[in-house]
Design an enzyme around this catalytic site. Sequence first.
Site, mmCIF file in Angstrom:
data_model
loop_
_atom_site.group_PDB
_atom_site.id
_atom_site.type_symbol
_atom_site.label_atom_id
_atom_site.label_comp_id
_atom_site.label_asym_id
_atom_site.label_seq_id
_atom_site.Cartn_x
_atom_site.Cartn_y
_atom_site.Cartn_z
ATOM 1 N N ASP A 75 0.806 -1.220 0.000
ATOM 2 C CA ASP A 75 0.000 0.000 0.000
ATOM 3 C C ASP A 75 0.841 1.273 0.000
ATOM 4 O OD1 ASP A 75 0.744 -0.973 2.611
ATOM 5 O OD2 ASP A 75 -0.375 0.707 3.459
ATOM 6 N N GLU A 76 0.225 2.340 -0.451
ATOM 7 C CA GLU A 76 0.713 3.720 -0.308
ATOM 8 C C GLU A 76 2.164 3.917 -0.736
ATOM 9 O OE1 GLU A 76 -1.973 5.471 3.230
ATOM 10 O OE2 GLU A 76 -0.429 4.108 3.909
HETATM 11 C C1 TNX Z 1 -3.791 3.831 5.760
HETATM 12 S S1 TNX Z 1 -4.844 1.145 5.273
HETATM 13 C C2 TNX Z 1 -2.796 2.871 5.844
HETATM 14 C C3 TNX Z 1 -2.081 2.674 7.097
HETATM 15 C C4 TNX Z 1 -2.504 3.660 8.145
HETATM 16 C C5 TNX Z 1 -3.998 3.820 8.099
HETATM 17 C C6 TNX Z 1 -4.551 4.688 9.174
HETATM 18 C C7 TNX Z 1 -3.495 1.003 4.626
HETATM 19 C C8 TNX Z 1 -3.332 -0.135 3.756
HETATM 20 N N1 TNX Z 1 -2.571 1.941 4.872
HETATM 21 O O1 TNX Z 1 -0.690 2.739 6.879
HETATM 22 O O2 TNX Z 1 -2.113 3.181 9.384
HETATM 23 O O3 TNX Z 1 -4.351 4.371 6.857
HETATM 24 O O4 TNX Z 1 -5.938 4.669 9.180
#
Ligand code: TNX
Length: 515
Positions: free
Chosen positions: A331-332
């Site tokens: 993710d991200e």
């Molecule tokens: C998004 S959900 C993230 C996390 C954070 C979260 C906080 C996801 C796959 N990545 O790294 O902790 O939001 O709500």
Amino acid sequence: MFLTNRLLRVAAVTLLTIACTKHAPIATRPVSSMHHVIPRPVSVQPATGVFTFTESTKIVVPDGHVDAARIGRYLAALLVTGPRSTPGSADPSSGEVHLRLGARAEAGDEGYELAIAPERVTITAATPAGWFYGVQTLRQLLPASVEYDANVPRSRLTAPAGRIVDRPRFAWRGAMLDVARHFFPVQDVKRYIDLLALYKINRLHLHLSDDQGWRIEIRSWPNLASHGGNTAVGGGPGGFYTQQDYAEIVKYAGDRFITIIPEIDMPGHTNAALSSYAELNCDGMAPPPYTGIRVGFSTLCVDKEVTYRFIDDVVREIAGLSGPYFHIGGDEVQKLTPAQYVTFIERVQGIVQKHGKEMIGWDEVAAASLAPTSIVQHWRPKATAGLAAARRLILSPADKAYLDMKYHEEITLGLNWAGYVDVRTASEWDPERVVPGAARGAVIGVEAPLWSETLVHMRDVEFMAFPRVVAIAEIGWSPTAPAWEDFATRLGAQAPRWVALGINFYRAGEIPWAR
Ligand code: TNX
């Protein structure tokens, strides 16, 4: 086909002694407590009368069946204070709580039938998991006092007569705990497992690594834990699980029919690893530990071969300790081109498969070419368009299933980037309507993630999880999404049990909490 008659003739009998106060008041609970079970069972038929657990109540289990004996002891421990059950010789005719093996075709792998009559209680299931769930249902029909483990005298215990036939809607009924942003020691994880088991959740996903901490010992890369495990959000002491700790968690969960899903987040969310080994960085320089809560700034160096040797070692060591799945995060990622990202995911998928595991990734991984066994975990509410082709989907929409979203604006714990998630919002959604165009059968279930940027103690975890994790458990198990009034009433009825269990739950104003 019921194998039970033959098995019961040679049944092992567990004798229970129930502490009785002399003038114990007889509980006058409405027969309708059968209607208070969460998750709501497929079918509930109350009858008249009660089964009363007395000093001579026995739990009868098929002889030689290790799981049955274990589940019988688990039930015995609920019914009495302390381990007073003793295995004895078999006498099925006087047995009063029977665990029976039986294959009702419609019960599937995890279903059960719980029949309570004034003379006996029978839990029939085709698998040990079914027995365990039948026991959890019976547990909810018993007074909340069974949850106290202090050695207090118990009044007479009764369970209302009736018949419950039950099976889950989805195979994947999950919760996730972020032990990376803040570390939660083994005993906290075990407590969470115990609380989840009461609501028939069968997966616990552990987010074992992130920018702020690496939480599992990797013997071939020891700095990950010894250096990368040393801190946490806000600069706390951190911590990590030794492989032995982790194996203990896996076993404890397995005994409660919960599969542990290990997640090592990559290629982003990797500052703790990058800080532990300079060679994993493209510039060969290890960054300092990170204790803030920004996301997206870190990435493994996808062009270096050492990165894949590292991943191979990590996956191999963890694969040897846990079940069929390996979650790679994914993710991200903000520091790679889309092409670099896809190439990386596909290569890592191969590594996970080589070690015999089914890969799971957050929904961004859907951009890659995925194996039929790979699972996509949906989390971004607005990012469902690219998921219709996914063959296996777990649903964790952040605006409904994220337990770290604040209940409302005045709650000090939690975040709000996906909005506020009150109990009603968490309970009113249908997993089969989240991803438009998803193939029939692609949705394998739901999961409630709990990210721990703002959560330091187990009491914080409990506050955010309860009651909402129970809403997600119901969505995962019950045939249809709950009608709000009915669900709120059943949820409210859990309060005395949660008090007895010492759960620090949020007394949401919209729930009629029982006293
Ligand atoms: C998004 S959900 C993230 C996390 C954070 C979260 C906080 C996801 C796959 N990545 O790294 O902790 O939001 O709500």
